[in-house]
Scaffold this motif. Sequence first.
Motif, PDB file in Angstrom:
ATOM      1  N   VAL A  61      47.402  31.989  39.662  1.00 37.25           N
ATOM      2  CA  VAL A  61      48.271  31.697  38.517  1.00 37.25           C
ATOM      3  C   VAL A  61      47.417  31.437  37.270  1.00 37.25           C
ATOM      4  CG1 VAL A  61      49.946  30.057  37.568  1.00 37.25           C
ATOM      5  CG2 VAL A  61      50.167  30.855  39.939  1.00 37.25           C
ATOM      6  N   GLU A  62      46.371  30.634  37.403  1.00 38.47           N
ATOM      7  CA  GLU A  62      45.516  30.292  36.260  1.00 38.47           C
ATOM      8  C   GLU A  62      44.892  31.536  35.624  1.00 38.47           C
ATOM      9  OE1 GLU A  62      41.330  28.454  36.520  1.00 38.47           O
ATOM     10  OE2 GLU A  62      42.668  26.745  36.189  1.00 38.47           O
ATOM     11  N   GLU A  63      44.508  32.507  36.445  1.00 39.62           N
ATOM     12  CA  GLU A  63      43.872  33.712  35.927  1.00 39.62           C
ATOM     13  C   GLU A  63      44.882  34.794  35.537  1.00 39.62           C
ATOM     14  OE1 GLU A  63      40.602  35.004  38.349  1.00 39.62           O
ATOM     15  OE2 GLU A  63      39.785  32.976  38.468  1.00 39.62           O
ATOM     16  N   GLY A  64      46.179  34.506  35.682  1.00 35.83           N
ATOM     17  CA  GLY A  64      47.209  35.438  35.253  1.00 35.83           C
ATOM     18  C   GLY A  64      47.400  36.632  36.175  1.00 35.83           C
ATOM     19  N   ILE A  65      46.895  36.540  37.395  1.00 34.22           N
ATOM     20  CA  ILE A  65      47.049  37.644  38.342  1.00 34.22           C
ATOM     21  C   ILE A  65      48.486  37.704  38.842  1.00 34.22           C
ATOM     22  CG2 ILE A  65      46.296  38.533  40.591  1.00 34.22           C
ATOM     23  CD1 ILE A  65      43.512  37.287  39.930  1.00 34.22           C
ATOM     24  N   VAL A  66      49.079  36.533  39.060  1.00 32.00           N
ATOM     25  CA  VAL A  66      50.500  36.438  39.409  1.00 32.00           C
ATOM     26  C   VAL A  66      51.136  35.402  38.493  1.00 32.00           C
ATOM     27  CG1 VAL A  66      50.169  37.074  41.839  1.00 32.00           C
ATOM     28  CG2 VAL A  66      50.149  34.677  41.200  1.00 32.00           C
TER      29      VAL A  66
END
Length: 89
Positions: free
Chosen positions: A21-26
């Motif tokens: 979530v933090e890296e914007g992957i999901v």
Amino acid sequence: MGEAEGGPDMVSFRELARRLVEEGIVETISHQRLSKISREDPDFPPVVKIGSSNAVDYRLAAPYFRNRITRPGWRTDVKGKPPKSEPQE
């Protein structure tokens, strides 16, 4: 976060969910959902038991989730399992 040299970057499912979530992957995911995916998807990266926790190599898990095809809202109770990958336009 840069790629580290050397061995795997083992993380718990709880940490994996946070990083994805933090890296914007999901957009959003829980450690419970990760556990379910790991049991149901044979392509999920190898899971290692560490104490009472499950862990996975983040360097394998991140690309898996970047390339994962999702079908939000697919009603398996009504429609059954979704068809295999379909070409997306």
